[in-house]
Design a protein around this motif. Structure first.
Motif, PDB file in Angstrom:
ATOM      1  N   ASN A  33      39.891 -12.484  20.022  1.00 23.59           N
ATOM      2  CA  ASN A  33      39.179 -13.567  20.705  1.00 23.59           C
ATOM      3  C   ASN A  33      38.582 -13.119  22.031  1.00 23.59           C
ATOM      4  OD1 ASN A  33      39.624 -15.542  18.723  1.00 23.59           O
ATOM      5  ND2 ASN A  33      41.681 -15.904  19.523  1.00 23.59           N
ATOM      6  N   GLN A  34      39.058 -11.993  22.546  1.00 23.97           N
ATOM      7  CA  GLN A  34      38.528 -11.491  23.819  1.00 23.97           C
ATOM      8  C   GLN A  34      37.046 -11.163  23.698  1.00 23.97           C
ATOM      9  OE1 GLN A  34      40.227 -11.648  26.555  1.00 23.97           O
ATOM     10  NE2 GLN A  34      38.659 -10.745  27.831  1.00 23.97           N
ATOM     11  N   SER A  36      34.863 -12.643  21.841  1.00 23.25           N
ATOM     12  CA  SER A  36      34.170 -13.927  21.900  1.00 23.25           C
ATOM     13  C   SER A  36      34.046 -14.418  23.339  1.00 23.25           C
ATOM     14  CB  SER A  36      34.915 -14.972  21.058  1.00 23.25           C
ATOM     15  OG  SER A  36      34.329 -16.237  21.219  1.00 23.25           O
ATOM     16  N   ARG A  37      35.116 -14.275  24.108  1.00 16.53           N
ATOM     17  CA  ARG A  37      35.079 -14.722  25.513  1.00 16.53           C
ATOM     18  C   ARG A  37      34.063 -13.916  26.320  1.00 16.53           C
ATOM     19  NH1 ARG A  37      40.590 -15.775  24.234  1.00 16.53           N
ATOM     20  NH2 ARG A  37      41.298 -13.705  24.815  1.00 16.53           N
ATOM     21  N   TRP A  38      33.975 -12.613  26.046  1.00 16.71           N
ATOM     22  CA  TRP A  38      32.973 -11.789  26.732  1.00 16.71           C
ATOM     23  C   TRP A  38      31.579 -12.224  26.345  1.00 16.71           C
ATOM     24  CZ3 TRP A  38      35.514  -6.515  25.201  1.00 16.71           C
ATOM     25  CH2 TRP A  38      36.644  -6.303  25.984  1.00 16.71           C
ATOM     26  N   ARG A  40      30.482 -15.040  25.266  1.00 16.29           N
ATOM     27  CA  ARG A  40      30.122 -16.367  25.779  1.00 16.29           C
ATOM     28  C   ARG A  40      30.061 -16.411  27.298  1.00 16.29           C
ATOM     29  NH1 ARG A  40      34.299 -19.918  24.505  1.00 16.29           N
ATOM     30  NH2 ARG A  40      35.608 -18.172  23.893  1.00 16.29           N
ATOM     31  N   VAL A  42      32.607 -16.282  29.344  1.00 21.06           N
ATOM     32  CA  VAL A  42      33.789 -16.934  29.913  1.00 21.06           C
ATOM     33  C   VAL A  42      34.482 -15.985  30.879  1.00 21.06           C
ATOM     34  CG1 VAL A  42      36.039 -17.960  29.374  1.00 21.06           C
ATOM     35  CG2 VAL A  42      34.062 -18.425  27.910  1.00 21.06           C
TER      36      VAL A  42
END
Length: 71
Positions: A33-34, A36-38, A40, A42
């Protein structure tokens, strides 16, 4: 937070044909999920992670230049 580097990561990942989970595995991150956070915007990847992303994806991701990408 600027999402420019996140967009660059996503574009390079997709051009390379990696899923987020595959890319996480290739750069040694256990939390898929990291990525995805990068992407987006976040959170921003550390300098070490930017280096690994660049190596695996075959592009230059310059976080200091607000996400500049070059091949």
């Amino acid at each position: 937070m600027s999402t420019t580097i996140g967009k660059a990561i996503r574009a390079a990942r997709m051009a390379s044909g990696f899923t987020q989970a595959e890319l996480a595995d290739w750069i040694g991150i256990t939390d898929g999920n990291q990525i995805s956070r990068w992407e987006r915007g976040v959170v921003t990847p550390s300098a070490d992670n930017v280096g690994e992303l660049s190596r695996v994806l075959g592009v230059r991701l310059d976080s200091s230049a607000r996400g500049a990408v070059s091949c």
